[in-house]
Write a protein that holds these residues in place. Sequence first.
Motif, PDB file in Angstrom:
ATOM      1  N   ALA A   1       0.833  -1.210   0.000  1.00 58.02           N
ATOM      2  CA  ALA A   1       0.000   0.000   0.000  1.00 58.02           C
ATOM      3  C   ALA A   1       0.867   1.259   0.000  1.00 58.02           C
ATOM      4  CB  ALA A   1      -0.941  -0.010   1.211  1.00 58.02           C
ATOM      5  N   LYS A   2       1.904   1.252   0.818  1.00 57.30           N
ATOM      6  CA  LYS A   2       2.803   2.408   0.855  1.00 57.30           C
ATOM      7  C   LYS A   2       3.520   2.588  -0.482  1.00 57.30           C
ATOM      8  CE  LYS A   2       5.204   5.746   2.737  1.00 57.30           C
ATOM      9  NZ  LYS A   2       4.585   7.070   3.010  1.00 57.30           N
TER      10      LYS A   2
ATOM     11  N   ARG B   1       2.423   1.735  -3.441  1.00 59.56           N
ATOM     12  CA  ARG B   1       1.473   2.285  -4.408  1.00 59.56           C
ATOM     13  C   ARG B   1       1.286   3.784  -4.194  1.00 59.56           C
ATOM     14  NH1 ARG B   1      -1.591  -1.341  -7.442  1.00 59.56           N
ATOM     15  NH2 ARG B   1      -1.336  -3.551  -6.880  1.00 59.56           N
ATOM     16  N   ASP B   2       1.203   4.198  -2.920  1.00 60.89           N
ATOM     17  CA  ASP B   2       1.048   5.629  -2.614  1.00 60.89           C
ATOM     18  C   ASP B   2       2.244   6.430  -3.095  1.00 60.89           C
ATOM     19  OD1 ASP B   2      -1.417   5.213  -1.485  1.00 60.89           O
ATOM     20  OD2 ASP B   2      -0.638   5.100   0.587  1.00 60.89           O
ATOM     21  N   LEU B   3       3.446   5.900  -2.863  1.00 57.04           N
ATOM     22  CA  LEU B   3       4.649   6.603  -3.303  1.00 57.04           C
ATOM     23  C   LEU B   3       4.689   6.730  -4.824  1.00 57.04           C
ATOM     24  CD1 LEU B   3       7.301   4.934  -0.936  1.00 57.04           C
ATOM     25  CD2 LEU B   3       6.518   7.310  -0.872  1.00 57.04           C
TER      26      LEU B   3
ATOM     27  N   HIS C   1       2.066   6.703  -6.865  1.00 54.11           N
ATOM     28  CA  HIS C   1       1.005   7.633  -7.282  1.00 54.11           C
ATOM     29  C   HIS C   1       1.435   9.075  -7.048  1.00 54.11           C
ATOM     30  CE1 HIS C   1      -2.979   9.281  -7.971  1.00 54.11           C
ATOM     31  NE2 HIS C   1      -2.906   9.894  -6.789  1.00 54.11           N
ATOM     32  N   ASN C   2       2.072   9.346  -5.915  1.00 56.38           N
ATOM     33  CA  ASN C   2       2.536  10.704  -5.636  1.00 56.38           C
ATOM     34  C   ASN C   2       3.605  11.149  -6.638  1.00 56.38           C
ATOM     35  OD1 ASN C   2       0.833  10.822  -3.428  1.00 56.38           O
ATOM     36  ND2 ASN C   2       2.430  10.161  -1.971  1.00 56.38           N
TER      37      ASN C   2
ATOM     38  N   SER D   1      -2.776   6.229 -11.345  1.00 58.68           N
ATOM     39  CA  SER D   1      -3.169   5.087 -10.528  1.00 58.68           C
ATOM     40  C   SER D   1      -2.316   3.878 -10.900  1.00 58.68           C
ATOM     41  CB  SER D   1      -4.652   4.772 -10.747  1.00 58.68           C
ATOM     42  OG  SER D   1      -4.883   4.462 -12.102  1.00 58.68           O
ATOM     43  N   THR D   2      -2.192   2.942  -9.995  1.00 53.30           N
ATOM     44  CA  THR D   2      -1.333   1.760 -10.228  1.00 53.30           C
ATOM     45  C   THR D   2      -2.201   0.536 -10.435  1.00 53.30           C
ATOM     46  OG1 THR D   2      -1.163   1.337  -7.854  1.00 53.30           O
ATOM     47  CG2 THR D   2       0.506   2.754  -8.827  1.00 53.30           C
TER      48      THR D   2
END
Length: 420
Positions: free
Chosen positions: A363-364, A366-368, A370-371, A376-377
């Motif tokens: 999850a982290k 994917r967030d990194l 996306h930022n 989106s991934t």
Amino acid sequence: MIEASIAAVPGLIVSFLILAAVLGLPTALVAKARNKPWPLRTALAVYLAGIFAVTLLPGDAGLEPWQCDTGAPTHLLTSVSSLLNIALFAPAGFLAVQLFRRPITVAATGACVSAMVELMQSGASIGRSCSVSDLAANTAGGLIGVLAGVVWLYGRRVPPRRPMRDLVWGAALAVVGTMAVTAIFDGHITPVDLVAQDDRRRSLAESSSQAEEWITAAAKGIYGSDTEVTGSVTQKSGDRLKITAETNRGSISGWWPNKELVGAWSSNTRGDEGPLSEAEVAKAADKFARKWFPKSVAGSRQKIRSIGDGPTRAFTVAYRRYADGVMMPMRLDLTITTTARVIGFSATPTNDPALPRVTVDEAKARDLAHNETGLSTDRCVLLAQRVAGTWRPVWIVGSGKQDISIDAATGKILPGTLTP
């Protein structure tokens, strides 16, 4: 080396006769003019002419001018070349001791003459090969001749002449000669270790032969006992050989001496109309993998995927190993038919590396990603990768348009990964 001179017998004889006349006749005439015994002096001069003819006759050695083979003389008493050199210089030492009766000075002079010969072979551009092994053999031959001469003198009860002066002069000559030769070698000679090169070539040839035997046995084991190797190519990589063989059934390659197969592909790539179900194919693939790739299969997960459909379909069977959720660099992919015939395989038999602890979850990651991209991934894979030469756990996060690589231990986005 003197084999080249011995092989060129006509040229050697002519050179010897000319040098013998140049050195022998004046020596005999001077000795007679001074009322000195001339036979021994003339014999020594003629023999020195023979040494110079054998060692300085032009040849076609492969070394460049001012190069010298500095390999250790490990085969001094076993190689034909060294034994010939010893035999060539021994009589000169014997004759010189009989004439001068100063064995230490004669021994030192013989070593200096040997060094002079090797230096002339290196710097005179006559196509001869300077060699430390030859220098050692020449010097050893001279010493053997000196010892034989001393024994002969004592047998005749003829003592050496002025032993203390002989010791002083011999020691001084040895020191001065060693310093001079060392200075010339350090200042002008380029060392080339042909002994080590020959040993490496010999070892490589032996390894290549063993590798061919191994890959032939592997080809017969995989493609069938009637498989015939039609050609092979060997490539050296560090301490290993990669050998690729072409056979009448297909190609196969692997690493030697590790005995690790890395790839094969049959010349018959069509699927077979066999009776095996997907589960039975998976079982047959596992049997094959455990026989030929036991280290890769150990602790791995098997995944099977159908290629095509109908009676001639085949399957791709993949093996991957995971440690703490990280896909290891080992890879094994088999292509197998419904008759259990292996069409081909690709293997990366790499040991599992030691990795730092993963601190970034999916999850982290994917967030990194996306930022970083604003996208989106749709996929996220955690695997071991080399980063600046070091194995790291890395998240590969993809969006369909861009892939981002993230160090799973630090959360750092790795450079050079923002590829459209």
